[in-house]
Design an enzyme around this catalytic site. Structure first.
Site, PDB file in Angstrom:
ATOM      1  N   GLU A   1      -0.368   7.599  -0.705  1.00 10.99           N
ATOM      2  CA  GLU A   1      -1.321   8.113  -1.712  1.00 10.99           C
ATOM      3  C   GLU A   1      -0.950   9.542  -2.464  1.00 10.99           C
ATOM      4  O   GLU A   1      -1.591   9.966  -3.597  1.00 10.99           O
ATOM      5  CB  GLU A   1      -2.863   8.333  -1.206  1.00 10.99           C
ATOM      6  CG  GLU A   1      -2.795   9.372   0.105  1.00 10.99           C
ATOM      7  CD  GLU A   1      -2.330   8.617   1.349  1.00 10.99           C
ATOM      8  OE1 GLU A   1      -1.456   7.681   1.435  1.00 10.99           O
ATOM      9  OE2 GLU A   1      -2.845   8.692   2.418  1.00 10.99           O
TER      10      GLU A   1
ATOM     11  N   CYS B   1      13.819  11.046   6.559  1.00 11.98           N
ATOM     12  CA  CYS B   1      13.944  10.582   8.040  1.00 11.98           C
ATOM     13  C   CYS B   1      15.211  10.832   8.608  1.00 11.98           C
ATOM     14  O   CYS B   1      15.457  10.513   9.799  1.00 11.98           O
ATOM     15  CB  CYS B   1      12.987   9.464   8.303  1.00 11.98           C
ATOM     16  SG  CYS B   1      14.110   8.006   7.486  1.00 11.98           S
TER      17      CYS B   1
ATOM     18  N   LYS C   1       1.018  -1.193   0.196  1.00 11.55           N
ATOM     19  CA  LYS C   1      -0.197   0.104   0.045  1.00 11.55           C
ATOM     20  C   LYS C   1       0.710   1.185  -0.129  1.00 11.55           C
ATOM     21  O   LYS C   1       1.325   1.524   1.284  1.00 11.55           O
ATOM     22  CB  LYS C   1      -0.896   0.054   1.206  1.00 11.55           C
ATOM     23  CG  LYS C   1      -2.161   0.780   1.194  1.00 11.55           C
ATOM     24  CD  LYS C   1      -2.260   2.111   0.891  1.00 11.55           C
ATOM     25  CE  LYS C   1      -1.671   2.792   2.046  1.00 11.55           C
ATOM     26  NZ  LYS C   1      -1.466   4.502   1.566  1.00 11.55           N
TER      27      LYS C   1
HETATM   28  P1  NAD Z   1       2.519   9.344   7.153  1.00 15.82           P
HETATM   29  O1  NAD Z   1       2.388   8.472   8.707  1.00 15.82           O
HETATM   30  O2  NAD Z   1       1.375  10.265   7.049  1.00 15.82           O
HETATM   31  O3  NAD Z   1       1.736   8.090   6.138  1.00 15.82           O
HETATM   32  C1  NAD Z   1       2.637   6.773   5.903  1.00 15.82           C
HETATM   33  C2  NAD Z   1       1.624   5.699   5.411  1.00 15.82           C
HETATM   34  O4  NAD Z   1       0.546   5.310   6.275  1.00 15.82           O
HETATM   35  C3  NAD Z   1       0.976   6.159   3.985  1.00 15.82           C
HETATM   36  O5  NAD Z   1       0.758   5.020   3.196  1.00 15.82           O
HETATM   37  C4  NAD Z   1      -0.421   6.420   4.550  1.00 15.82           C
HETATM   38  O6  NAD Z   1      -1.332   6.374   3.510  1.00 15.82           O
HETATM   39  C5  NAD Z   1      -0.570   5.559   5.741  1.00 15.82           C
HETATM   40  N1  NAD Z   1      -1.539   6.361   6.652  1.00 15.82           N
HETATM   41  C6  NAD Z   1      -1.632   7.637   6.942  1.00 15.82           C
HETATM   42  N2  NAD Z   1      -2.607   7.685   7.961  1.00 15.82           N
HETATM   43  C7  NAD Z   1      -2.903   6.524   8.575  1.00 15.82           C
HETATM   44  C8  NAD Z   1      -4.094   6.223   9.213  1.00 15.82           C
HETATM   45  N3  NAD Z   1      -4.460   6.897  10.156  1.00 15.82           N
HETATM   46  N4  NAD Z   1      -3.965   4.868   9.445  1.00 15.82           N
HETATM   47  C9  NAD Z   1      -3.520   4.101   8.634  1.00 15.82           C
HETATM   48  N5  NAD Z   1      -2.487   4.298   7.678  1.00 15.82           N
HETATM   49  C10 NAD Z   1      -2.313   5.713   7.549  1.00 15.82           C
HETATM   50  O7  NAD Z   1       3.822   9.311   6.861  1.00 15.82           O
HETATM   51  P2  NAD Z   1       4.354  10.418   5.506  1.00 15.82           P
HETATM   52  O8  NAD Z   1       3.759  11.698   5.814  1.00 15.82           O
HETATM   53  O9  NAD Z   1       3.869   9.616   4.163  1.00 15.82           O
HETATM   54  O10 NAD Z   1       5.671  10.125   5.354  1.00 15.82           O
HETATM   55  C11 NAD Z   1       6.758  11.127   6.393  1.00 15.82           C
HETATM   56  C12 NAD Z   1       6.918  10.359   7.630  1.00 15.82           C
HETATM   57  O11 NAD Z   1       7.657   9.116   7.492  1.00 15.82           O
HETATM   58  C13 NAD Z   1       7.890  11.142   8.240  1.00 15.82           C
HETATM   59  O12 NAD Z   1       7.397  11.121   9.695  1.00 15.82           O
HETATM   60  C14 NAD Z   1       9.188  10.465   8.359  1.00 15.82           C
HETATM   61  O13 NAD Z   1      10.125  10.625   9.458  1.00 15.82           O
HETATM   62  C15 NAD Z   1       8.720   9.141   8.493  1.00 15.82           C
HETATM   63  N6  NAD Z   1       9.813   8.071   7.710  1.00 15.82           N
HETATM   64  C16 NAD Z   1      10.523   7.624   8.584  1.00 15.82           C
HETATM   65  C17 NAD Z   1      11.324   6.360   7.827  1.00 15.82           C
HETATM   66  C18 NAD Z   1      12.123   5.494   8.836  1.00 15.82           C
HETATM   67  O14 NAD Z   1      12.621   4.777   8.136  1.00 15.82           O
HETATM   68  N7  NAD Z   1      12.218   5.592   9.938  1.00 15.82           N
HETATM   69  C19 NAD Z   1      11.646   6.550   6.645  1.00 15.82           C
HETATM   70  C20 NAD Z   1      10.880   7.362   5.756  1.00 15.82           C
HETATM   71  C21 NAD Z   1       9.888   8.234   6.198  1.00 15.82           C
END
Ligand code: NAD
Length: 498
Positions: free
Chosen positions: A175, A280, A172
């Site tokens: 989006e 990140c 998944k």
């Molecule tokens: P996000 O948490 O908004 O979304 C990540 C995924 O979760 C997406 O596929 C989204 O559709 C899904 N999602 C969002 N809300 C949800 C919910 N309420 N319930 C279930 N699924 C949900 O993150 P983002 O904005 O896409 O990415 C940025 C974040 O990711 C930053 O916090 C960054 O630090 C983190 N990140 C961490 C790493 C790591 O390895 N630790 C790597 C890359 C990014």
């Protein structure tokens, strides 16, 4: 406008009544429409993965690995097209997209070593005529939920290793920028991955909730923000699944008075402003040991920032592109406003920047704060934008205490020429990935990636050797073939080698 469907059983599948626009952040224009999967669509993907599992599990690991070798070739051949999609939907400059893809390809390459990685362990004669071995068996249907900021690389952290271990997978993607992951999934089919082994469902929480609750899904990998990571970990575990959930970060770089300041400045430019700070492993905080160190860093950074070129990621002259969406742009800009209101000194203000010909793009210029204090919002929270802050401390220990007290523990780094200080730092700091004069210590594909504290929920890190462990479960087998015709009496004591 092109509609992006799902990929189920090897073909495009249209499912779900809700849709969402995908934007080009450099122009601000909606460029595609994404279908958001409903429960029925996700259940179909799970059924497809479940049906493909027995034959794929029985496929010899070497044959599974050959699909990965072929995929690596196809990814290299199609790199320009994949990176064009990344830049179009994410905004990062093309050279950065190429770096992301290359790191992803290295994960595919590591997955192609599967026959070696899955060999297991064998002991002969653990008792009279008894041999024992342990092997790594696949789990079944597995799933991955990925963030927007590495739309090609993070999915490649997950599914190549999952499938090469004999599992089937449902991805998944984010989006906000799903197209590169979709294209790579189609290339995997071309590489010989049987239909159903990898399915892609596009969508949001509705799709994720099904992956977390359906009993057929055995394991879930998640990468994204900390609140969602924590929720996914809690729900997934409560539903009996194996879960690894990687979360957000606030990485600090300590600059010691003896550091090579010019090189530390260059390194920090890329670490803070590369990919518009949407990494990140980005470093949004410098912890300068001593006022003199802080003053020199600021002087150097100001000069470098003045030379930075902000523009669309497709322009080879651009150093930094736009933020991913208008909402994220507003959020990051809001953090800069808050930093000013809370009393940090804004040395470089990137608000209000205009990129000619791209007036509706989500561009924010580089921002630099001095005198950031540990109680401030811009110190405590992950901003995920081009905002760098400098915290002044008097000693290495004071800087390390700050890092250890922070809720996140993803990455950190020290700039120094002092081996003793570097060794003390790497040995004691409470962070999962540590650099010495390396600002982005992202482990290579044959090590594993993961933070500590609230940057990771779960025990196993992503990809590398931990990836093999996450996507397999160990089975221990003890085997004895008694000699024919030898009568054996009943034994009531616990079997041992005494
Ligand atoms: P996000 O948490 O908004 O979304 C990540 C995924 O979760 C997406 O596929 C989204 O559709 C899904 N999602 C969002 N809300 C949800 C919910 N309420 N319930 C279930 N699924 C949900 O993150 P983002 O904005 O896409 O990415 C940025 C974040 O990711 C930053 O916090 C960054 O630090 C983190 N990140 C961490 C790493 C790591 O390895 N630790 C790597 C890359 C990014």
């Amino acid at each position: 406008m092109q509609t992006i469907p799902h990929l189920i059983q090897g073909v495009a599948h249209h499912g779900g009544t809700r849709t969402q626009a995908v934007y080009n952040p450099a122009t601000g224009a909606a460029i595609r429409t994404l279908q958001l999967a409903d429960a029925k669509t996700v259940e179909l993907a799970i059924a497809s993965a479940q049906a493909a599992y027995p034959a794929w599990r029985a496929t010899p690991p070497l044959k599974r690995a050959r699909v990965m070798s072929k995929l690596k070739e196809l990814l290299e051949q199609n790199a320009d097209k994949i990176c064009a999609l990344i830049t179009e939907e994410h905004g990062k400059v093309l050279a950065d997209a190429m770096g992301e893809l290359q790191r992803g390809i290295e994960n595919v390459e590591y997955a192609s070593y599967a026959p070696e990685l899955l060999k297991g362990e064998h002991s002969k004669n653990v008792g009279p005529g008894i041999d024992a071995w342990s092997e790594f068996q696949p789990l079944g249907v597995t799933a991955g939920i990925t963030p927007f900021n590495f739309p090609a690389m993070v999915p490649l952290w997950m599914w190549p290793m999952a499938v090469v271990c004999g599992n089937t997978f449902i991805l998944k993607p984010s989006e906000r920028d799903p197209s590169s992951a979709m294209m790579i999934a189609e290339l995997a089919l071309q590489a010989g991955l049987p239909p159903g082994v990898l399915n892609v469902v596009n969508g949001d929480k509705e799709a994720v909730d099904v992956l977390l609750s359906d009993a057929r899904v055995q394991a879930v990998s998640f990468v994204g923000s900390t609140p969602i990571a924590q929720a996914i970990y809690g729900t997934g575990c409560a539903n009996g699944k194996r879960v690894q959930a990687l979360g957000g970060a606030k990485n600090h770089a300590i600059v010691m008075p003896d550091a090579d300041i010019a090189n530390a400045v260059s390194a920090m430019m890329g670490a803070a402003y590369g990919s518009c700070g949407e990494r990140c492993m980005a470093v949004p905080l410098i912890v300068a040991v001593g006022d003199d160190t802080a003053d020199k860093m600021i002087e150097g950074l100001k000069a470098e920032i003045a030379r930075m070129r902000i523009g669309p990621g497709t322009d080879p002259q651009s150093d930094m592109g736009p933020l991913v969406t208008r909402a994220h742009f507003e959020k990051v800009k809001g953090y800069v406003d808050t930093g000013v209101a809370e009393g940090a000194k804004l040395v470089v203000d990137g608000r209000g920047i205009k990129v000619s010909g791209h007036e509706d793009g989500f561009f924010l210029g580089p921002c630099l704060f001095d005198h950031v204090k540990p109680h401030m919002t811009i110190y405590l929270e992950e901003i995920f934008g081009p905002v760098l802050g400098i915290v002044r401390v008097a000693s290495l220990q004071e800087g390390m205490d700050l890092i250890d007290a922070h809720e996140y523990g993803n990455g950190t780094c020290i700039f120094t020429r002092d081996g003793e200080a570097a060794r003390y730092f790497t040995d004691n700091i409470q962070v999962g990935m540590v650099g010495v004069n390396v600002p982005l210590p992202v482990p290579v594909a044959y090590h594993s990636f993961g933070g500590w504290k609230r940057s990771l929920f779960g025990d196993l890190h992503a990809y590398g050797p931990d990836g093999v462990r996450f996507y397999t479960r160990r089975k221990a087998i003890t085997q004895r073939w008694p000699s024919a015709g030898v009568r054996e009496g009943a034994v009531f004591s616990f079997p041992s080698s005494r």
